[in-house]
Design a protein around this motif. Structure first.
Motif, PDB file in Angstrom:
ATOM      1  N   VAL A  15      37.855  30.420  38.990  1.00 47.13           N
ATOM      2  CA  VAL A  15      38.091  31.720  39.481  1.00 47.13           C
ATOM      3  C   VAL A  15      38.568  31.668  40.769  1.00 47.13           C
ATOM      4  O   VAL A  15      37.888  30.897  41.229  1.00 47.13           O
ATOM      5  CB  VAL A  15      37.077  32.904  39.883  1.00 47.13           C
ATOM      6  N   TRP A  19      40.546  36.857  41.592  1.00 49.43           N
ATOM      7  CA  TRP A  19      41.698  36.457  40.322  1.00 49.43           C
ATOM      8  C   TRP A  19      41.121  35.519  40.187  1.00 49.43           C
ATOM      9  O   TRP A  19      40.853  34.484  40.623  1.00 49.43           O
ATOM     10  CB  TRP A  19      42.752  36.340  40.707  1.00 49.43           C
ATOM     11  N   GLN A  20      41.863  35.554  38.263  1.00 53.04           N
ATOM     12  CA  GLN A  20      41.141  34.283  37.221  1.00 53.04           C
ATOM     13  C   GLN A  20      42.512  33.645  38.356  1.00 53.04           C
ATOM     14  O   GLN A  20      43.587  33.867  38.555  1.00 53.04           O
ATOM     15  CB  GLN A  20      41.504  34.406  36.578  1.00 53.04           C
ATOM     16  N   THR A  57      43.723  43.959  38.474  1.00 54.88           N
ATOM     17  CA  THR A  57      43.058  42.448  37.892  1.00 54.88           C
ATOM     18  C   THR A  57      42.559  42.032  39.446  1.00 54.88           C
ATOM     19  O   THR A  57      41.691  40.207  38.451  1.00 54.88           O
ATOM     20  CB  THR A  57      44.686  41.394  37.617  1.00 54.88           C
ATOM     21  N   ARG A  59      38.669  40.888  39.692  1.00 56.22           N
ATOM     22  CA  ARG A  59      37.442  40.936  39.081  1.00 56.22           C
ATOM     23  C   ARG A  59      35.910  40.962  39.755  1.00 56.22           C
ATOM     24  O   ARG A  59      35.952  40.545  40.774  1.00 56.22           O
ATOM     25  CB  ARG A  59      37.590  40.081  38.455  1.00 56.22           C
ATOM     26  N   ASP A  62      32.784  39.042  36.362  1.00 56.16           N
ATOM     27  CA  ASP A  62      33.425  38.856  35.611  1.00 56.16           C
ATOM     28  C   ASP A  62      34.374  39.954  34.404  1.00 56.16           C
ATOM     29  O   ASP A  62      34.656  39.689  33.174  1.00 56.16           O
ATOM     30  CB  ASP A  62      32.921  38.361  34.263  1.00 56.16           C
ATOM     31  N   THR A  63      34.015  41.212  34.898  1.00 52.91           N
ATOM     32  CA  THR A  63      35.699  42.031  34.232  1.00 52.91           C
ATOM     33  C   THR A  63      36.189  42.461  35.154  1.00 52.91           C
ATOM     34  O   THR A  63      36.051  42.574  36.453  1.00 52.91           O
ATOM     35  CB  THR A  63      34.486  42.989  34.106  1.00 52.91           C
ATOM     36  N   SER A  64      37.312  43.657  34.639  1.00 51.53           N
ATOM     37  CA  SER A  64      38.634  43.879  35.212  1.00 51.53           C
ATOM     38  C   SER A  64      39.045  45.449  35.247  1.00 51.53           C
ATOM     39  O   SER A  64      38.250  45.670  34.068  1.00 51.53           O
ATOM     40  CB  SER A  64      39.929  42.685  35.644  1.00 51.53           C
ATOM     41  N   ASP A  67      40.898  44.992  32.196  1.00 51.08           N
ATOM     42  CA  ASP A  67      40.400  44.178  30.826  1.00 51.08           C
ATOM     43  C   ASP A  67      39.456  46.065  30.276  1.00 51.08           C
ATOM     44  O   ASP A  67      39.646  45.962  29.074  1.00 51.08           O
ATOM     45  CB  ASP A  67      38.929  43.224  31.306  1.00 51.08           C
TER      46      ASP A  67
END
Length: 90
Positions: A15, A19-20, A57, A59, A62-64, A67
């Motif tokens: 990350v 963002w990833q 996106t 985050r 650990d979620t967006s 998702d």
């Protein structure tokens, strides 16, 4: 003897900022194509789509939002829900 601190025992994804790394790559390419489309063709929608993707996106924990939209659409629209009821054994 030695104490090392690793994020989630090396099981978490890479990350950068919010963002990833995969999302940063997609946002970067989308931004580059959007700037070319804006300069050459005077098109604004690619820039809007790129900005919307960048927003969805982000985050947190650990979620967006993207998702959540994917999970909700799979639950309500694309995956069949089965319900079973009846008398159980006492």
């Amino acid at each position: 003897m030695y104490t090392y601190i690793y994020p989630d025992n090396l099981k978490s994804s890479a990350v950068l900022w919010l963002w990833q790394l995969r999302d940063i790559g997609i946002i970067g390419v989308g931004l580059l194509l959007s700037v070319f489309a804006m300069a050459q063709l005077r098109l604004l929608p690619p820039l809007v789509i790129t900005a919307l993707y960048a927003f969805l996106t982000i985050r947190f924990d650990d979620t967006s939002i993207l998702d959540f939209i994917r999970y909700a659409s799979a639950f309500f629209l694309t995956k069949q829900q089965t319900y079973e009821w009846g008398y159980g054994e006492p």
